[in-house]
Motif scaffolding. Structure first.
Motif, PDB file in Angstrom:
ATOM      1  N   ALA A   1      15.499   4.429   6.289  1.00 57.01           N
ATOM      2  CA  ALA A   1      14.741   3.312   5.450  1.00 57.01           C
ATOM      3  C   ALA A   1      14.906   2.121   6.157  1.00 57.01           C
ATOM      4  N   VAL A   2      15.716   1.725   7.173  1.00 50.21           N
ATOM      5  CA  VAL A   2      15.673   0.659   7.848  1.00 50.21           C
ATOM      6  C   VAL A   2      14.432   0.695   8.728  1.00 50.21           C
ATOM      7  N   ALA A   3      14.087   1.756   9.397  1.00 42.52           N
ATOM      8  CA  ALA A   3      13.144   2.017  10.262  1.00 42.52           C
ATOM      9  C   ALA A   3      11.850   1.863   9.370  1.00 42.52           C
ATOM     10  N   SER A   4      11.593   2.259   8.252  1.00 46.74           N
ATOM     11  CA  SER A   4      10.647   2.155   7.332  1.00 46.74           C
ATOM     12  C   SER A   4       9.832   0.760   7.525  1.00 46.74           C
ATOM     13  N   LEU A   5      10.847  -0.259   7.468  1.00 48.20           N
ATOM     14  CA  LEU A   5      10.465  -1.482   7.380  1.00 48.20           C
ATOM     15  C   LEU A   5       9.632  -2.064   8.392  1.00 48.20           C
TER      16      LEU A   5
ATOM     17  N   VAL B   1       9.768   0.780   0.498  1.00 47.68           N
ATOM     18  CA  VAL B   1      11.330   1.404   0.817  1.00 47.68           C
ATOM     19  C   VAL B   1      12.365   0.239   0.590  1.00 47.68           C
ATOM     20  N   LEU B   2      11.720  -0.936   0.968  1.00 46.02           N
ATOM     21  CA  LEU B   2      12.740  -2.152   0.505  1.00 46.02           C
ATOM     22  C   LEU B   2      13.371  -2.101  -0.680  1.00 46.02           C
ATOM     23  N   VAL B   3      12.743  -1.444  -1.821  1.00 45.47           N
ATOM     24  CA  VAL B   3      13.243  -1.314  -2.997  1.00 45.47           C
ATOM     25  C   VAL B   3      14.292  -0.326  -2.928  1.00 45.47           C
ATOM     26  N   GLY B   4      14.257   0.855  -2.327  1.00 44.06           N
ATOM     27  CA  GLY B   4      15.149   1.691  -2.115  1.00 44.06           C
ATOM     28  C   GLY B   4      16.504   1.263  -1.287  1.00 44.06           C
ATOM     29  N   LEU B   5      16.165   0.584  -0.570  1.00 48.75           N
ATOM     30  CA  LEU B   5      17.281  -0.350   0.558  1.00 48.75           C
ATOM     31  C   LEU B   5      18.140  -1.020  -0.270  1.00 48.75           C
ATOM     32  N   ALA B   6      17.254  -1.849  -1.203  1.00 54.06           N
ATOM     33  CA  ALA B   6      18.064  -2.903  -2.071  1.00 54.06           C
ATOM     34  C   ALA B   6      19.015  -1.914  -2.959  1.00 54.06           C
ATOM     35  N   PHE B   7      18.610  -0.802  -3.556  1.00 56.06           N
ATOM     36  CA  PHE B   7      19.275  -0.135  -4.373  1.00 56.06           C
ATOM     37  C   PHE B   7      20.556   0.599  -3.600  1.00 56.06           C
ATOM     38  N   MET B   8      20.447   0.918  -2.417  1.00 61.70           N
ATOM     39  CA  MET B   8      21.684   1.375  -1.620  1.00 61.70           C
ATOM     40  C   MET B   8      22.558   0.520  -1.444  1.00 61.70           C
ATOM     41  N   PHE B   9      22.193  -0.916  -1.145  1.00 61.87           N
ATOM     42  CA  PHE B   9      23.251  -1.722  -1.095  1.00 61.87           C
ATOM     43  C   PHE B   9      23.998  -1.970  -2.812  1.00 61.87           C
ATOM     44  N   ILE B  10      23.145  -1.637  -3.722  1.00 62.09           N
ATOM     45  CA  ILE B  10      23.768  -1.767  -4.926  1.00 62.09           C
ATOM     46  C   ILE B  10      24.858  -0.840  -5.256  1.00 62.09           C
ATOM     47  N   GLY B  11      24.246   0.778  -4.824  1.00 63.79           N
ATOM     48  CA  GLY B  11      25.117   1.893  -4.663  1.00 63.79           C
ATOM     49  C   GLY B  11      26.372   1.759  -3.974  1.00 63.79           C
ATOM     50  N   ALA B  12      26.276   1.009  -2.724  1.00 62.27           N
ATOM     51  CA  ALA B  12      27.530   0.638  -2.120  1.00 62.27           C
ATOM     52  C   ALA B  12      28.559  -0.084  -2.823  1.00 62.27           C
TER      53      ALA B  12
ATOM     54  N   LEU C   1      30.970   2.280  21.071  1.00 62.39           N
ATOM     55  CA  LEU C   1      30.594   2.105  19.269  1.00 62.39           C
ATOM     56  C   LEU C   1      29.742   3.375  18.847  1.00 62.39           C
ATOM     57  N   HIS C   2      30.067   3.916  17.755  1.00 60.69           N
ATOM     58  CA  HIS C   2      29.142   4.936  17.274  1.00 60.69           C
ATOM     59  C   HIS C   2      27.921   4.279  16.356  1.00 60.69           C
ATOM     60  N   ALA C   3      26.906   4.486  16.943  1.00 55.43           N
ATOM     61  CA  ALA C   3      25.783   3.691  16.042  1.00 55.43           C
ATOM     62  C   ALA C   3      25.299   4.682  14.834  1.00 55.43           C
ATOM     63  N   THR C   4      26.245   4.670  13.924  1.00 54.59           N
ATOM     64  CA  THR C   4      25.826   5.271  12.507  1.00 54.59           C
ATOM     65  C   THR C   4      25.245   4.189  11.773  1.00 54.59           C
ATOM     66  N   GLN C   5      24.946   4.864  10.381  1.00 51.98           N
ATOM     67  CA  GLN C   5      23.704   3.798   9.652  1.00 51.98           C
ATOM     68  C   GLN C   5      24.366   3.508   8.432  1.00 51.98           C
ATOM     69  N   SER C   6      25.090   4.328   7.436  1.00 47.75           N
ATOM     70  CA  SER C   6      25.200   4.153   6.253  1.00 47.75           C
ATOM     71  C   SER C   6      26.173   2.847   5.942  1.00 47.75           C
ATOM     72  N   SER C   7      27.342   2.725   7.239  1.00 49.63           N
ATOM     73  CA  SER C   7      28.400   1.581   6.984  1.00 49.63           C
ATOM     74  C   SER C   7      27.765   0.305   6.787  1.00 49.63           C
ATOM     75  N   ILE C   8      26.508  -0.022   7.327  1.00 49.11           N
ATOM     76  CA  ILE C   8      25.831  -1.335   7.204  1.00 49.11           C
ATOM     77  C   ILE C   8      25.898  -1.818   5.830  1.00 49.11           C
ATOM     78  N   PHE C   9      25.887  -1.165   4.810  1.00 49.14           N
ATOM     79  CA  PHE C   9      25.825  -1.425   3.294  1.00 49.14           C
ATOM     80  C   PHE C   9      27.137  -2.240   3.117  1.00 49.14           C
TER      81      PHE C   9
ATOM     82  N   GLY D   1      17.400  -4.018  15.880  1.00 48.42           N
ATOM     83  CA  GLY D   1      16.908  -2.971  16.597  1.00 48.42           C
ATOM     84  C   GLY D   1      15.797  -1.925  16.305  1.00 48.42           C
ATOM     85  N   ILE D   2      16.459  -1.287  15.352  1.00 51.45           N
ATOM     86  CA  ILE D   2      15.861  -0.164  14.526  1.00 51.45           C
ATOM     87  C   ILE D   2      14.288  -0.629  14.153  1.00 51.45           C
ATOM     88  N   ILE D   3      14.558  -1.875  13.538  1.00 53.77           N
ATOM     89  CA  ILE D   3      13.132  -2.313  12.990  1.00 53.77           C
ATOM     90  C   ILE D   3      12.092  -2.699  13.919  1.00 53.77           C
TER      91      ILE D   3
END
Lengths: 135, 153
Positions: free
Chosen positions: A104-108, A115-126, B29-37, B68-70
């Protein structure tokens, strides 16, 4: 930016390039894997895990500690019911949308802006996960 | 089984692994993704869940990882991409509802396709292996159910 952050940025560039090169920023391709029409995603995860396996398990035998960090440690998560329940909930979201956090981040970067919408909702889920955490 | 061949998948996966491996070898470091939220929300939310020491320590480098990923995906789109920039046809309601479940589920599980699927499996973690089997199984069932119900793409 310090040197450690610069390395993370450069590694991230490889990560994002590889994800988009392998088609993972196209949700349709991820969904075609989950519909078992195109099993290529296995090679993305497998190829990435194989190279990472070398870095995590072989390199530390020859190098004492990371040059810009504290220590080499494998990633070991503690097993709990939450690991499985969370993975199942993630699986529903993955199968519904073809998105996952990294892609999702790479999609930007590929101009895939819905996918920005999906990312925003991922933050809401977290955020909701945090609300429920009484630990 | 492989209408697009396996080469782009395998090469892309290896490049992802080189990125994760480079970061691990030089920084540990382990470059994992979902922790960023969670780590990014620690800048705004004061409850204990978000203010854990590890979140505060990781929140800056995790933003560099995302930047970096973007950039990496942007470079691909401007150079090798046969389709240039590209936009999904998956409807917004699915991106939104899926995103909500992904954010909640990955944070409850402690990993995603990268944390459990790449770094966890590479670390030979059985916990991550179970997580991968569950999210793949559930993802396959979900996508097929939608397909059977005529929801496209």
């Amino acid at each position: 930016m310090n040197k450690q952050q610069l390395i993370v940025l450069l590694g991230g560039i490889l990560f994002g390039f590889g994800l988009s090169y392998s088609g993972m920023t196209k949700q349709e391709i991820v969904l075609s894997f989950l519909k078992l029409q195109d099993l290529g995603l296995i090679f993305v995860m497998g190829g990435a895990a194989a190279v990472t396996f070398f870095a995590v398990n072989v390199v530390p035998k020859y190098v004492k500690k990371p040059h810009y960090g504290a220590a080499f440690k494998p990633r070991r998560a503690t097993f709990s019911r939450n690991v499985i329940i969370g993975a199942a909930i993630f699986g529903v979201g993955w199968g519904l949308s073809g998105q996952c956090p990294g892609s999702a981040v790479a999609s930007l970067g590929t101009g895939n802006l819905p996918v920005l919408v999906g990312l925003a909702f991922m933050f809401i889920g977290a955020y909701f996960r945090g609300l429920l955490d009484k630990g | 089984m492989f209408p697009l061949g396996i080469t782009p998948y395998l090469i892309g996966g290896i490049v992802v692994g080189l990125g994760v491996g480079l970061i691990f070898i030089l920084t540990g470091l382990h470059a994992t993704q979902s922790s960023i939220f969670t780590t990014t929300l620690s800048w705004f939310l004061k409850s204990r869940h978000f203010q854990k020491q590890s979140n505060l320590e990781e929140r800056t480098w995790r933003l560099y990882l995302a930047i970096g990923i973007i950039i990496g995906a942007l470079i691909y789109s401007l150079t090798l991409s046969p389709t240039g920039f590209w936009t999904t046809a998956v409807p917004l309601w699915r991106l939104a509802l899926g995103g909500l479940l992904i954010g909640f589920g990955t944070r409850l599980s402690g990993g995603c396709t990268s944390g459990h699927g790449i770094s966890g499996l590479a670390s030979l973690s059985t916990t991550s292996l179970y997580a991968v089997m569950v999210f793949m199984g559930v993802g396959i069932v979900t996508a097929n159910l939608l397909h059977l119900l005529g929801v496209a793409p």
